[in-house]
Structures are given as structure tokens and as C-alpha cells.
Design a protein around this motif. Structure first.
Motif, short mmCIF file in Angstrom:
data_model
loop_
_atom_site.label_atom_id
_atom_site.label_comp_id
_atom_site.label_asym_id
_atom_site.label_seq_id
_atom_site.Cartn_x
_atom_site.Cartn_y
_atom_site.Cartn_z
N LYS A 90 -36.83 -54.10 -1.87
CA LYS A 90 -35.57 -54.41 -1.27
C LYS A 90 -34.58 -54.49 -2.56
CE LYS A 90 -32.70 -56.26 1.71
NZ LYS A 90 -31.38 -56.56 0.87
N ALA A 91 -34.92 -54.89 -3.54
CA ALA A 91 -34.08 -54.89 -4.90
C ALA A 91 -33.83 -53.18 -4.89
CB ALA A 91 -34.61 -55.37 -5.95
N LEU A 92 -34.79 -52.37 -4.75
CA LEU A 92 -34.50 -51.05 -5.21
C LEU A 92 -33.51 -50.27 -4.02
CD1 LEU A 92 -35.53 -48.90 -7.08
CD2 LEU A 92 -37.28 -48.42 -5.54
N MET A 93 -33.74 -50.97 -2.90
CA MET A 93 -32.87 -50.22 -1.90
C MET A 93 -31.52 -50.75 -2.02
SD MET A 93 -35.17 -51.22 1.59
CE MET A 93 -33.85 -50.94 2.72
N ASP A 94 -31.21 -52.29 -2.47
CA ASP A 94 -29.92 -52.70 -2.65
C ASP A 94 -29.24 -51.97 -3.90
OD1 ASP A 94 -30.18 -54.46 -0.76
OD2 ASP A 94 -30.71 -56.20 -2.19
N GLU A 95 -30.19 -51.58 -5.08
CA GLU A 95 -29.59 -50.89 -6.07
C GLU A 95 -29.03 -49.30 -5.70
OE1 GLU A 95 -31.43 -48.72 -10.01
OE2 GLU A 95 -32.34 -50.37 -9.20
N HIS A 96 -29.47 -48.79 -4.63
CA HIS A 96 -29.18 -47.44 -4.10
C HIS A 96 -28.15 -47.74 -2.92
CE1 HIS A 96 -32.65 -46.12 -6.69
NE2 HIS A 96 -31.95 -45.20 -6.79
N GLY A 97 -27.83 -48.93 -2.42
CA GLY A 97 -26.83 -49.02 -1.39
C GLY A 97 -27.29 -48.56 -0.21
N ILE A 98 -28.74 -48.94 -0.01
CA ILE A 98 -29.51 -48.42 1.29
C ILE A 98 -29.64 -49.82 2.19
CG2 ILE A 98 -31.54 -47.65 2.51
CD1 ILE A 98 -32.10 -46.09 -0.45
#
Length: 217
Positions: A90-98
Motif C-alpha cells: 500500500k505504501a508503494l502504491m501511495d508512493e507512485h500515486g496509485i
């Protein structure tokens, strides 16, 4: 001339017990979660029911409790692992604006039977696996993960549940074997090896190899 029909001894009917169950519909989207549900869920819930209920009736509860506690600990540990990985993704998704998650072309719906508390736990683990696979697929579709990274991660997380199932089958078999060793022949049959629903033996290879061609190379 003897009556051949009357000479045949009556067969002993197997006792049928009334037990509480919850019937639920489990919807899973990812192929990995579908594999786990279709291949092992029914066997897992039967093994867990055996440990939770049947073996307490025919065996010594003090011998069964440590096994049940160990299984609960294994499930809780895997549950925490799923949560930690989901938070990381989820943090990785947030980092890429997904934000958006994909839909799936062929979600599967299973009518499952919850016959013990730990069966409910295992169903919850399948749901968490399905959610995790959705996050993996989201990152892959957005080019954050490579195809190889997605394949390896999906395989490894799926295998966590197959490995847990294998341990449950082994524990239930060992518990039955211990009960039989106590000269309980009047109450239970000689334990068979862990087996599938159709009677074929559960091999180590089956527990460890769930994907076939999807296994990472």
C-alpha cells in the motif's frame, strides 16, 4: 438349505453427529487464491474439525490442546505476515500515486462450510491472500513491479498457505495415530495416511508445488 441372506452379518452403521456450521460464500478474484480454495480448503476444514472436536472425544484433551495451540500460532503468524506485506505494498502504491485496483475477468465463488473456529481463520487467510495478489497485480499493471517480480512474489505468498495446510494435515494425522496407539480400537479405525477428498495420498510434492508452470524459474 441355509438362508444365505440371513447368514450375512448386519453391517455396522457409521454414527452421524449433528454439528454447528456456518455456510458462507467466499469470492476470490486472483488465480492464486482460487487455487488454494479449490485444492485444499475442504481438506483443511475437515482436518481442523477433527483436531477441534473429534479427537477431543476419542482422545486425551491434554494431548490435543498443544497441537491446536500450535496451529493457531502458525495461523496468527501468517496473518501478521500478510498484514505487513499488504501495508508495504500500500505504501508503494501511495508512493507512485496509485489508487485504483483492477477488476478480474473470472472471479470465483465458493460455497464453503465453517465448522470450527480455525476453519474461519483459514478462510480469512485466503481472503488476505486474495487482497495481497490484487495489490501485486496493481503494481505490475502500473509497471512498478516487473513480470518476474510479480510471478515470484505471488508464488511465494501462495505457497505459504499450501505449506501451512501441509502442517495441519501432518498434525491431524499424528494426533489420530497417537489416539490409535492408546488401544482405542473400539472407538476409532486405524489411522490412514493424510489423504485427499478422492482418497489419493497427499504427497510432499503436492503441498510444495501448487502452480505447475507458474513456479518461478
Amino acid at each position: 438349505m441355509p438362508d444365505t441372506e440371513s447368514a450375512v452379518p448386519p453391517t455396522k452403521e457409521k454414527a452421524v453427529y449433528s454439528r454447528p456450521v456456518f455456510k458462507q460464500r467466499l469470492t476470490v478474484n486472483s488465480l492464486e487464491a482460487q487455487r488454494v480454495t479449490a485444492r485444499i480448503f475442504e481438506r483443511v476444514q475437515r482436518a481442523l474439525l477433527s483436531l477441534d472436536v473429534i479427537l477431543r472425544i476419542i482422545g486425551k484433551q491434554e494431548a490435543i490442546d498443544p497441537l491446536a495451540a500450535w496451529i493457531s500460532e502458525q495461523m496468527a503468524a501468517l496473518d501478521r505476515d500478510f498484514d505487513q506485506e499488504a501495508a508495504r505494498l500500500k505504501a508503494l502504491m501511495d508512493e507512485h500515486g496509485i489508487q485504483a485496483m483492477p477488476t478480474y475477468t473470472h472471479p470465483a465463488k465458493y460455497e464453503i462450510e465453517i465448522s470450527s473456529p480455525r476453519a474461519a481463520q483459514f478462510a480469512g487467510l485466503i481472503r488476505k491472500l486474495d487482497k495481497l495478489m490484487g495489490q501485486m497485480d496493481t503494481l505490475w499493471l502500473n509497471s512498478v513491479l516487473t513480470s518476474q517480480q510479480r510471478l515470484e512474489a505471488n508464488y511465494q505468498w501462495q505457497q505459504q498457505l499450501f505449506t501451512l495446510a501441509g502442517r495441519i494435515f501432518s498434525m491431524e494425522y499424528r494426533a489420530r495415530k497417537a489416539v490409535y496407539a492408546q488401544d482405542k480400537t473400539a472407538e476409532t479405525e486405524e489411522p490412514a495416511t493424510p489423504e485427499t477428498q478422492d482418497g489419493s495420498e497427499v504427497s510432499e510434492e503436492e503441498v510444495q508445488d501448487a502452480n505447475g508452470a507458474d513456479e518461478p524459474v
